[in-house]
Design an enzyme around this catalytic site. Structure first.
Site, short mmCIF file in Angstrom:
data_model
loop_
_atom_site.label_atom_id
_atom_site.label_comp_id
_atom_site.label_asym_id
_atom_site.label_seq_id
_atom_site.Cartn_x
_atom_site.Cartn_y
_atom_site.Cartn_z
N MET A 32 0.85 -1.20 0.00
CA MET A 32 0.00 0.00 0.00
C MET A 32 0.89 1.25 0.00
O MET A 32 0.43 2.35 0.33
CB MET A 32 -0.93 0.00 1.21
CG MET A 32 -1.91 -1.19 1.16
SD MET A 32 -3.46 -0.92 2.04
CE MET A 32 -2.86 -0.65 3.69
N ASN A 34 4.12 3.91 0.90
CA ASN A 34 4.84 4.44 2.06
C ASN A 34 5.90 3.42 2.49
O ASN A 34 5.96 2.96 3.62
CB ASN A 34 3.86 4.75 3.23
CG ASN A 34 4.55 5.56 4.32
OD1 ASN A 34 4.55 5.20 5.47
ND2 ASN A 34 5.15 6.67 3.94
N HIS A 36 9.06 1.16 3.40
CA HIS A 36 10.16 1.20 4.37
C HIS A 36 11.08 0.01 4.10
O HIS A 36 10.87 -0.75 3.14
CB HIS A 36 9.61 1.20 5.80
CG HIS A 36 8.60 0.12 6.06
ND1 HIS A 36 8.91 -1.23 6.00
CD2 HIS A 36 7.28 0.18 6.34
CE1 HIS A 36 7.84 -1.93 6.26
NE2 HIS A 36 6.82 -1.11 6.45
N HIS A 39 9.54 -3.38 3.26
CA HIS A 39 9.06 -3.56 1.88
C HIS A 39 10.24 -3.81 0.94
O HIS A 39 10.17 -4.63 0.03
CB HIS A 39 8.34 -2.30 1.38
CG HIS A 39 7.05 -2.01 2.09
ND1 HIS A 39 6.89 -0.90 2.89
CD2 HIS A 39 5.86 -2.66 2.10
CE1 HIS A 39 5.66 -0.88 3.37
NE2 HIS A 39 5.01 -1.93 2.91
N GLN A 63 -10.38 -2.65 2.40
CA GLN A 63 -9.91 -3.32 3.61
C GLN A 63 -9.88 -2.40 4.84
O GLN A 63 -9.39 -2.80 5.89
CB GLN A 63 -8.53 -3.95 3.37
CG GLN A 63 -7.37 -2.98 3.21
CD GLN A 63 -6.09 -3.69 2.79
OE1 GLN A 63 -5.95 -4.13 1.66
NE2 GLN A 63 -5.15 -3.83 3.71
N MET A 188 8.94 -2.98 11.58
CA MET A 188 8.73 -1.85 10.67
C MET A 188 7.31 -1.87 10.14
O MET A 188 6.77 -2.93 9.80
CB MET A 188 9.72 -1.93 9.53
CG MET A 188 11.11 -1.67 10.02
SD MET A 188 12.15 -1.00 8.73
CE MET A 188 13.64 -0.77 9.67
N SER A 189 6.70 -0.70 10.10
CA SER A 189 5.31 -0.58 9.63
C SER A 189 5.07 0.86 9.21
O SER A 189 5.59 1.79 9.83
CB SER A 189 4.35 -0.94 10.78
OG SER A 189 3.06 -0.45 10.50
N SER A 190 4.27 1.01 8.17
CA SER A 190 3.93 2.38 7.74
C SER A 190 3.21 3.12 8.86
O SER A 190 3.32 4.34 8.97
CB SER A 190 3.05 2.33 6.50
OG SER A 190 3.74 1.66 5.48
N ARG A 191 2.48 2.40 9.68
CA ARG A 191 1.70 3.06 10.75
C ARG A 191 2.59 3.52 11.91
O ARG A 191 2.11 4.27 12.77
CB ARG A 191 0.58 2.15 11.22
CG ARG A 191 -0.53 2.01 10.17
CD ARG A 191 -1.74 1.27 10.69
NE ARG A 191 -2.87 1.39 9.80
CZ ARG A 191 -3.28 0.44 8.95
NH1 ARG A 191 -2.62 -0.70 8.87
NH2 ARG A 191 -4.33 0.63 8.18
O1 PAF Z 1 -0.12 -5.72 3.62
C1 PAF Z 1 -0.53 -4.80 2.88
O2 PAF Z 1 0.13 -3.81 2.62
C2 PAF Z 1 -1.93 -4.93 2.27
O3 PAF Z 1 -2.80 -5.55 3.15
C3 PAF Z 1 -1.93 -5.65 0.91
C4 PAF Z 1 -1.47 -7.08 1.03
C5 PAF Z 1 -1.03 -4.90 -0.06
C6 PAF Z 1 -3.34 -5.66 0.33
O4 PAF Z 1 -3.85 -4.38 0.15
#
Ligand code: PAF
Length: 296
Positions: A32, A34, A36, A39, A63, A188-191
């Site tokens: 999605m 952003n 880091h 990813h 989602q 690590m997480s975008s949030r």
């Molecule tokens: O993990 C994510 O970033 C999302 O849930 C995904 C798998 C890209 C689906 O939108």
């Protein structure tokens, strides 16, 4: 070869067709944005396992719940594009919502993985995994990759997707990659970007609690004991526990005597962020302490 950026399905298929015709393999990394280091580790894995690496960036409205952060989710396309080009991705697919949901996302045919989608994060975020399964199924149909790669931080998501791929006989290999962590253990997480400096300083308590839970299980504590200690530890450290659970790693069911492959999963609120993380625990009769990862 410079990275190609595509927003529509016709161009995507036109770009992928010659790769496929010449027998070259394709790995997809759905994101999605952003991006880091977590990813980018997925992108490196993709480059190692396939001839071509395709990354999708799509903030999927299906989602997110009505009171969740779809509107404020960080969108950093220019920066992401530069990171992906530097990492050697071949193709960035960044479709607008109307390309993915031409009839509107509320009218979209959906994919549901029952059971697995209704527990843990699915219980706190009703409809979330239907949104995830649906968009991932669509991305797989759009790109038809040989391999699709996800991070294990979203462990439940990974199991939902594996089950969907198996149940729908989708011809793709699903790979999970170990969570990438900050030096203090925070996944690590975008949030994480939602955290204030004071909250950021408290956030590693989540992984510390998971590591303590791993130690407890190895020392013979029951799942129930570990769960109540974990939830209490989070609350003592100023996090708002959503759940702290010990499950069988294969299907996230309750642990029964004899289960050896476990996963401890936790979600907690901290300021505007809802953080999730997990720890795999392998108990073996011969060397019960050997396989639990831990930070110093
Ligand atoms: O993990 C994510 O970033 C999302 O849930 C995904 C798998 C890209 C689906 O939108």
């Amino acid at each position: 070869m410079p990275m190609v950026v595509i927003e529509d399905l016709v161009s995507l298929r036109r770009c992928l067709a010659p790769w496929r015709r010449s027998g070259r393999s394709i790995a997809l990394v759905p994101t999605m944005g952003n991006l880091h280091a977590g990813h980018l580790a997925l992108v490196r894995e993709a480059r190692g396992v396939a001839d071509h690496t395709l990354v999708s960036i799509f903030v999927n409205p299906l989602q997110f719940g009505p009171s969740e952060d779809f509107g404020s989710y960080p969108r950093t396309l220019a920066q992401d594009r530069a990171s992906l080009a530097a990492e050697g991705a071949d193709l960035l697919f960044a479709p607008p919502v109307r390309t993915v949901y031409p009839h509107g996302y509320r009218e979209q045919t959906r994919v549901e993985v029952p059971g697995l989608s209704d527990i843990l994060c699915g219980a706190s975020r009703p409809g979330h995994f239907v949104g995830v399964a649906t968009v991932v199924c669509k991305l797989l149909n759009m790109a038809q990759p040989d391999v699709v790669i996800f991070g294990e931080k979203d462990f439940q998501q990974l199991l939902v997707i594996r089950r969907m791929v198996e149940d729908l006989c989708l011809p793709v290999e699903v790979r999970g990659l170990a969570t990438v962590r900050e030096p203090d253990g925070l996944a690590m997480s975008s949030r994480n970007g939602y955290l204030s400096p004071a909250e950021r300083a408290r956030a590693p308590a989540l992984y510390r609690a998971l590591c303590r839970a791993g130690d407890g299980l190895r020392a013979g504590l029951t799942a129930g004991e570990v769960e109540s200690e974990g939830a209490k530890a989070l609350a003592d450290d100023g996090l708002g526990p959503d759940y702290f659970r010990v499950c069988r790693a294969s299907d996230l069911q309750a642990v029964t005597t004899g289960d050896r492959e476990l996963v401890v999963l936790a979600a907690a609120y901290l300021g505007k962020a809802r953080l999730i993380d997990n720890l795999r625990v392998s108990l073996t009769p011969y060397n019960p302490v050997a396989t639990v990862e831990k930070v110093d």
